[in-house]
Design an enzyme around this catalytic site. Sequence first.
Site, PDB file in Angstrom:
ATOM      1  N   SER A   1       7.045   6.048  -1.580  1.00 40.93           N
ATOM      2  CA  SER A   1       6.511   5.394  -0.389  1.00 40.93           C
ATOM      3  C   SER A   1       6.483   6.384   0.769  1.00 40.93           C
ATOM      4  CB  SER A   1       7.357   4.181   0.004  1.00 40.93           C
ATOM      5  OG  SER A   1       7.405   3.229  -1.031  1.00 40.93           O
TER       6      SER A   1
ATOM      7  N   ASP B   1       2.949   2.310   1.410  1.00 41.96           N
ATOM      8  CA  ASP B   1       2.355   3.203   2.413  1.00 41.96           C
ATOM      9  C   ASP B   1       2.005   2.363   3.632  1.00 41.96           C
ATOM     10  OD1 ASP B   1       2.403   5.219   0.358  1.00 41.96           O
ATOM     11  OD2 ASP B   1       0.610   4.290  -0.465  1.00 41.96           O
TER      12      ASP B   1
ATOM     13  N   SER C   1       3.556   2.385  -4.692  1.00 42.01           N
ATOM     14  CA  SER C   1       3.867   3.074  -3.446  1.00 42.01           C
ATOM     15  C   SER C   1       3.764   2.124  -2.257  1.00 42.01           C
ATOM     16  CB  SER C   1       2.913   4.253  -3.247  1.00 42.01           C
ATOM     17  OG  SER C   1       3.323   5.054  -2.163  1.00 42.01           O
TER      18      SER C   1
END
Length: 379
Positions: A255, A295, A293
């Site tokens: 991340s 983000d 992830s």
Amino acid sequence: MVRASLLLLALAAGASAAEPRARDLGIPFEGQPGPLNAITDVAGVTVGHATVVRDEADGRKVRTGVTAVLPRGQASAATPVFGGWFALNGNGEMTGTAWLEESGQLEGPVMLTNTHSVGVVRDAVIAERVRAGDADATGYWWSLPVVAETWDGHLNDINGFHVTPAHVAEALRGAKGGPVAEGNVGGGTGMVCHEFKCGIGTASRVRGNYTVGVLVQANYGLRDSLRIAGVPVGQFLRNDRVYTEPNPLAGDTGSIIIIVATDAPLLPHQLKRLARRASLGLARMGSYAGNGSGDIFVAFSTANAGALDGGELEQAAFVGNDRMDPLFEATVQATEEAITNAMVAARDMQGHGGNYAKAIDHAALVGVLRQHGRLAPGK
């Protein structure tokens, strides 16, 4: 002996403050940075870290921490800023975003920590506000803090819950302007990106009368996709791939949190537009925002301080949408450099369970960039 070893670990974790940055290696970047090339080039913004590095008697390794970004320094609790946020991929957490979206106001600090410490950091921020003094205009200490996370469980005993309210207080009370420590510090202490040791990084750009500053907590990506200065360096620097070397089928499960600050007068919807542009700086590094992830990005403006004082009729100035292109470009450029700075500043770390993450080899990186003709003149 134990105290001495803990001291050495702590010193090693904080040593990145004096280490070379990406530009010092000759890595070329577009745009004009501010004097510090940091988010603190935006006047009033302060940054504080609490770095927690120790070895427990039972063998557990603690490699974690907290980072605080205060939009208006110690006045942040009393005077909100306009803000906006954006999730490129939402496998992560940033608290307080429902109210940020609804109100367009960011109230208090932005906090960064590890995934399993979001709750304690959030609660501790509220406790610090209560401890600080007078209630808000409603007569209560009302707060929905913005706390974001990335996962440091590869190096840190993340389920040991080692971040405490004292660490939150340390980060908040120690927040200051000036140079910002990068790499293995604060919330970035145990973070890994592109399978290199990573962590906190920052950069800034000046465009006309305005400054844009970026701070990242980088913990995303696999080696193969890494690009620096446009060169696919991940295809050349193949050693010590902490995820894909033992498991070639490993997916992108990391991340990144990106904080964008500016002194340009912008309204909340414009700040959401600015936050989205951080995605393009991340893409320059080779990220594809994988399914696993998180983000998540937030942007705020320190302008219009008098527009959020609770008056019956409030007025704010703002840059026209057709004049925002330089700010978009500055955000992309500063994000790319901030991530690279995080990687360059980081240092080797061995952590929980014997896991390790090697820092990127500066000499090897320079060699690859030189081979591709991508070093700054004179380097």
